[in-house]
Motif scaffolding. Structure first.
Motif, mmCIF file in Angstrom:
data_model
loop_
_atom_site.group_PDB
_atom_site.id
_atom_site.type_symbol
_atom_site.label_atom_id
_atom_site.label_comp_id
_atom_site.label_asym_id
_atom_site.label_seq_id
_atom_site.Cartn_x
_atom_site.Cartn_y
_atom_site.Cartn_z
ATOM 1 N N SER A 2 -45.150 1.285 44.620
ATOM 2 C CA SER A 2 -46.298 2.154 44.871
ATOM 3 C C SER A 2 -46.254 3.295 43.861
ATOM 4 C CB SER A 2 -46.241 2.714 46.300
ATOM 5 O OG SER A 2 -45.254 3.727 46.402
ATOM 6 N N PRO A 3 -47.310 4.113 43.775
ATOM 7 C CA PRO A 3 -47.299 5.248 42.845
ATOM 8 C C PRO A 3 -46.238 6.296 43.153
ATOM 9 C CG PRO A 3 -49.547 4.655 43.398
ATOM 10 C CD PRO A 3 -48.667 3.872 44.325
ATOM 11 N N TYR A 5 -41.596 -1.220 41.058
ATOM 12 C CA TYR A 5 -42.163 -1.750 39.815
ATOM 13 C C TYR A 5 -41.088 -2.384 38.942
ATOM 14 C CZ TYR A 5 -46.368 0.976 40.916
ATOM 15 O OH TYR A 5 -47.488 1.492 41.515
ATOM 16 N N TYR A 18 -45.692 -0.506 31.677
ATOM 17 C CA TYR A 18 -46.246 -1.078 32.918
ATOM 18 C C TYR A 18 -46.371 -0.002 34.001
ATOM 19 C CZ TYR A 18 -46.551 -4.268 36.945
ATOM 20 O OH TYR A 18 -46.943 -4.932 38.078
ATOM 21 N N ILE A 19 -45.331 0.814 34.167
ATOM 22 C CA ILE A 19 -45.393 1.886 35.166
ATOM 23 C C ILE A 19 -46.444 2.921 34.778
ATOM 24 C CG2 ILE A 19 -44.087 3.776 36.221
ATOM 25 C CD1 ILE A 19 -41.582 2.027 35.977
ATOM 26 N N GLU A 28 -49.217 2.415 33.344
ATOM 27 C CA GLU A 28 -50.535 1.898 33.729
ATOM 28 C C GLU A 28 -50.831 2.160 35.203
ATOM 29 O OE1 GLU A 28 -50.161 -2.185 32.703
ATOM 30 O OE2 GLU A 28 -50.443 -1.857 30.545
ATOM 31 N N LYS A 29 -49.769 2.287 36.000
ATOM 32 C CA LYS A 29 -49.938 2.501 37.445
ATOM 33 C C LYS A 29 -50.074 3.974 37.818
ATOM 34 C CE LYS A 29 -49.032 -1.923 38.203
ATOM 35 N NZ LYS A 29 -50.038 -2.875 38.744
#
Length: 258
Positions: A147-148, A154, A233-234, A236-237
């Motif tokens: 989750s954020p 992740y 990748y993280i 982008e979240k």
């Protein structure tokens, strides 16, 4: 690969932040620290040694087997007269029997080849009525969804091969309970905690922290190229967030020496 806790380049990996109020409140729900003698076994950079003093402990001994980690702890803690640092193994601290009120071990036991030697030493160190408090992650904690706020999710989402490493090193809840009971502890219990690890004002702070693998030994299992892929990748979240709060899910075990 794995993290080398004796390598000079990793000296600053476990400093640079403070123990969050979420952790402090969890500890105060277990024990009143005022006036207590605490040993922080596997103290790393001394983040939690400092926190115990700030919560009122009379004495905190930070013990670690790594000279490099203790150098970082000294930089972090040497100005506090209530903190003493010693280079010792978790199962052989060399301290007097019954000399501690609290044995605290955060993120330690998943590094140990077996639990009993540490549990036996913890029991020996404690005065009657003393508490052993162990904070670590089981696979249930590891598998909490991404989750954020839960970035570790992740890690596994992007590189599921890390699961095999985690499965090999993470303790089972029942195994920890049984080890505590086997070594004399009573009223053994466990609880869970979402601990705020750190807050970041902007994505760039978190990005730098991740690329440095700060305080995250699992990231040493990735190559530099893989780590960059993960950080992208993280990003982008969570990069769009105006402020970022990172949380980790833990299990906390408690045992009492009668």
């Amino acid at each position: 690969m794995g993290m080398d806790f004796h390598a000079e380049e990793n000296q600053s990996s476990y400093i640079g932040r403070t123990a969050d109020e979420s952790w402090r409140q969890a500890m105060k729900a277990i024990v009143q620290p005022e006036g207590k003698r605490v040993i922080d076994i596997g103290c790393g950079g001394g983040i939690y040694s400092k926190a115990w003093v700030e919560m009122g402990a009379a004495l905190v001994i930070g013990a670690d087997f790594s000279e490099v980690m203790l150098k970082a702890a000294w930089e972090n803690c040497h100005q506090d007269p209530h903190i003493k640092l010693i280079r010792r193994a978790a199962h052989a601290t060399g301290l007097d029997s019954g000399s501690m009120d609290i044995v605290f071990a955060r993120a330690l036991i998943h590094h140990l080849p077996e639990l009993d030697p540490f549990m036996e030493e913890a029991y020996r160190l404690l005065a009657p009525g003393g508490l052993c408090i162990i904070q670590d992650r089981t696979m249930t904690d590891v598998l909490m969804p991404a989750s954020p706020t839960h970035f570790r999710g992740y890690f596994l989402e992007k590189f599921p091969q890390l699961l095999a490493k985690e499965a090999k090193r993470r303790p089972e809840d029942q195994a920890v309970r049984e080890a505590l009971q086997k070594n004399g502890f009573e009223q053994v219990a466990a609880t869970s905690l979402w601990e705020v690890r750190r807050r970041y004002e902007r994505w760039e702070e978190l990005e730098q922290d991740l690329l440095a693998r700060t305080g995250r030994s699992i990231l040493h299992e990735l190559s530099d190229e893989e780590l960059q892929i993960l950080v992208t990748y993280i990003g982008e979240k969570v990069a769009h967030e105006t402020s970022i709060e990172e949380q980790d899910h833990w299990t906390i075990w408690i045992g009492i020496k009668k």
